[in-house]
Write a protein that holds these residues in place. Sequence first.
Motif, PDB file in Angstrom:
ATOM      1  N   GLU A   7       0.636  -1.116  -0.212  1.00 37.36           N
ATOM      2  CA  GLU A   7       0.266   0.396  -0.098  1.00 37.36           C
ATOM      3  C   GLU A   7       0.673   1.625   0.243  1.00 37.36           C
ATOM      4  OE1 GLU A   7      -3.673   0.487   1.099  1.00 37.36           O
ATOM      5  OE2 GLU A   7      -4.195  -0.494  -0.120  1.00 37.36           O
ATOM      6  N   ASN A  51       0.261   9.063   6.604  1.00 36.78           N
ATOM      7  CA  ASN A  51       0.862   7.897   4.723  1.00 36.78           C
ATOM      8  C   ASN A  51      -1.464   7.740   5.261  1.00 36.78           C
ATOM      9  OD1 ASN A  51       1.243   5.684   5.954  1.00 36.78           O
ATOM     10  ND2 ASN A  51       2.504   5.340   4.076  1.00 36.78           N
ATOM     11  N   CYS A  84       0.409   7.937  -1.807  1.00 39.46           N
ATOM     12  CA  CYS A  84       1.652   7.456  -2.254  1.00 39.46           C
ATOM     13  C   CYS A  84       1.443   7.961  -3.592  1.00 39.46           C
ATOM     14  CB  CYS A  84       2.067   5.964  -2.293  1.00 39.46           C
ATOM     15  SG  CYS A  84       3.527   5.914  -2.580  1.00 39.46           S
ATOM     16  N   LYS A  85       0.634   7.902  -4.647  1.00 41.65           N
ATOM     17  CA  LYS A  85       0.311   8.343  -5.536  1.00 41.65           C
ATOM     18  C   LYS A  85       0.842   9.473  -5.852  1.00 41.65           C
ATOM     19  CE  LYS A  85      -1.871   4.619  -7.501  1.00 41.65           C
ATOM     20  NZ  LYS A  85      -3.265   4.431  -8.424  1.00 41.65           N
ATOM     21  N   GLY A 129       1.977   2.474  -3.544  1.00 36.86           N
ATOM     22  CA  GLY A 129       0.931   2.717  -4.001  1.00 36.86           C
ATOM     23  C   GLY A 129       0.215   2.009  -4.511  1.00 36.86           C
ATOM     24  N   TYR A 186      -1.664   5.033   7.056  1.00 35.40           N
ATOM     25  CA  TYR A 186      -1.695   3.403   7.771  1.00 35.40           C
ATOM     26  C   TYR A 186      -2.589   3.615   8.852  1.00 35.40           C
ATOM     27  CZ  TYR A 186       1.113  -0.339   9.590  1.00 35.40           C
ATOM     28  OH  TYR A 186       0.577  -1.565   9.603  1.00 35.40           O
ATOM     29  N   THR A 223      -4.279   4.959   1.687  1.00 37.30           N
ATOM     30  CA  THR A 223      -2.648   4.854   1.763  1.00 37.30           C
ATOM     31  C   THR A 223      -2.175   5.042   0.112  1.00 37.30           C
ATOM     32  OG1 THR A 223      -2.648   3.808   3.235  1.00 37.30           O
ATOM     33  CG2 THR A 223      -0.229   3.301   2.118  1.00 37.30           C
ATOM     34  N   TYR A 224      -2.452   3.975  -0.743  1.00 34.62           N
ATOM     35  CA  TYR A 224      -2.305   3.880  -2.261  1.00 34.62           C
ATOM     36  C   TYR A 224      -2.348   5.235  -2.876  1.00 34.62           C
ATOM     37  CZ  TYR A 224      -6.492   3.187  -4.290  1.00 34.62           C
ATOM     38  OH  TYR A 224      -7.700   2.581  -4.371  1.00 34.62           O
TER      39      TYR A 224
END
Lengths: 317, 242
Positions: free
Chosen positions: A188, B50, B76-77, A191, B52, B72-73
């Motif tokens: 996760e 982030n 990051c993106k 990304g 979590y 979360t992802y």
Amino acid sequence: MLKKFWFLSIIIIIAIILPFIVQSSYYQHIFILILIWGTLGVAWNLLGGYTGQVSFGHAAFFGLGAYGAGLLAFHLHISPWWGMIVGPVAAVIISIPIGLICFRLRGPYFALAMLAVGEICRLIFTEWVPFTNGAMGILTLTTFSSKLPYYYIGLVVLLLSIYTVYRLMASRAGYYFVSIREDQDTAESLGIPTTKYKMYSLIPSAFFSGLAGAFYMNYMNYIEPSIVFSLPDVSIMIIMVVILGGVATLWGPVVGAIIYVVLSELFRSSLGSAHLLVFGVIVCLVIMYMPNGVMGEANKIKKLFRRKGTHIGSEMT
Amino acid sequence: MSYFEVKNLVKKFGGLTAVNDVSFSIEKGKIFGLIGPNGSGKTTIFNCINHYYPLSGGKIYFKEKRIDKLPTYEICKLGIGRTFQIVKPLRRMTTLENVMSGAFLKTSNITKAKDKALEVLDFCDLFRHRHFPAKGLTIANKKRLEIARALATEPELLLLDEVAAGLNPKETETAMEIIQKIRSSGITILIVEHVMKVMMGISDRIMVINFGKEIARGTPQEIVNNQEVIKAYLGESYAQGK
Ligand SMILES: Nc1ncnc2c1ncn2[C@@H]1O[C@H](COP(=O)(O)OP(=O)(O)OP(=O)(O)O)[C@@H](O)[C@H]1O
Ligand SMILES: [Mg+2]
């Protein structure tokens, strides 16, 4: 690369000419069982082996595929061969809500939720008599008297499943599957939308399990809920087959299927129902002495000679 | 509005308030240090940023966009990378495959991801370990792998959680060099570290927290002379004796 190509070509050629060399219909029956179990193993391995989402309920997809074919014949009186499309599609359609719900759970909880899914399917198909004919099962007519057409259809199904897994694992999705298996939180944080990629793994897995089920219906011409939705004989046995052959290896499930089908035929005649016990003992021995399964150990030995393994995810210990 | 901003962040675990109304902002291209005694809530702040963990209260903005509700992802993106204090290598994948998994964020092409990963591995001095499974790396290399994997996602803001903890002096030096190199490449950094020498040497600004609350903020110079900070780290008597 070239060596791999030759190796693969030889295996396929052998598979194609095999039924001409071995003409006994009993042996051909065994080959067909191996093809079915191989397909099931390859399908389970994509989700359980590479993606790390161990399912104790893959009989659900196998059974849905089988009943997809069987019910067509039972209700609509059309050829159960249409089930080769309807069965896997039904398995996929059912797998989507199952995935969206069960993927909220991790590790053993996911495995147990899938176990429940498999058992629920078995109960529904046993109890819902008007639709499924219940425990009496569904009987259809044999299409071919020769085993050869079945053998080749089964072979195409198996090779298709292997090719699909191969292509997936050689792409970004493959790296993502293995990342999710190794650490979902890390995935996760890099990304990776983990639920989405678990679905990408589940859907082909359900599809090929369903296809194996539909083919099983067409070949055996008889199904009932306690056979195709069986927890010990299907859901658990798939896992055994994959462990035996090598979890998260491309050919492991096929090797596992060969060992399983051959052994159970050998012992069935001499030991009766105790053959399962013998098989269990063999699986235990394999786990103790070859924790990566037959193909896993073979790959390790190969790697000793050739430093850089390129196929993702086969490094199991 | 600042480049990155945390407003009134609160995080509760049952009855325990691990982060209690913390606010700070980071300017683009700067290194922002976060220090505090053990259990003061630093990692929890990272985990909230982030996503979590879900927040108990507060807001987080990155480039004018509110991000505290995103998964979360997605974070990051958007360009926020992180490392884990307790390292989380993808154990049975090789070092290269670990970093490739990060590099795939920006490309779906295997060759491109591999090239990017090799470049990052070289940058983090892990190149010669690329074919080994990550679980066999030493702790120093696992910490570097954390950085490499996050860098492969090409973040604009990087959260580093104690990447120098448990390293010997020489390894610490290497880690510092890597952090400096990251900064020169234009990446904004939020860093948590116990090794004061590291923090004082590289941070532009530092915030000190204790029991989840801010107790001081300023340049490294201001921080070392702050009474509250000395008290938190060394006890009441030291602060008075000074
Ligand atoms: N998942 C959790 N559940 C319950 N309590 C937690 C959880 N994570 C952290 N805590 C508690 O929150 C507080 C802050 O912990 P945190 O890990 O953020 O501290 P830290 O500043 O990073 O410490 P260290 O310097 O030791 O890494 C501690 O009291 C810790 O026990
Ligand atoms: Mg911490």
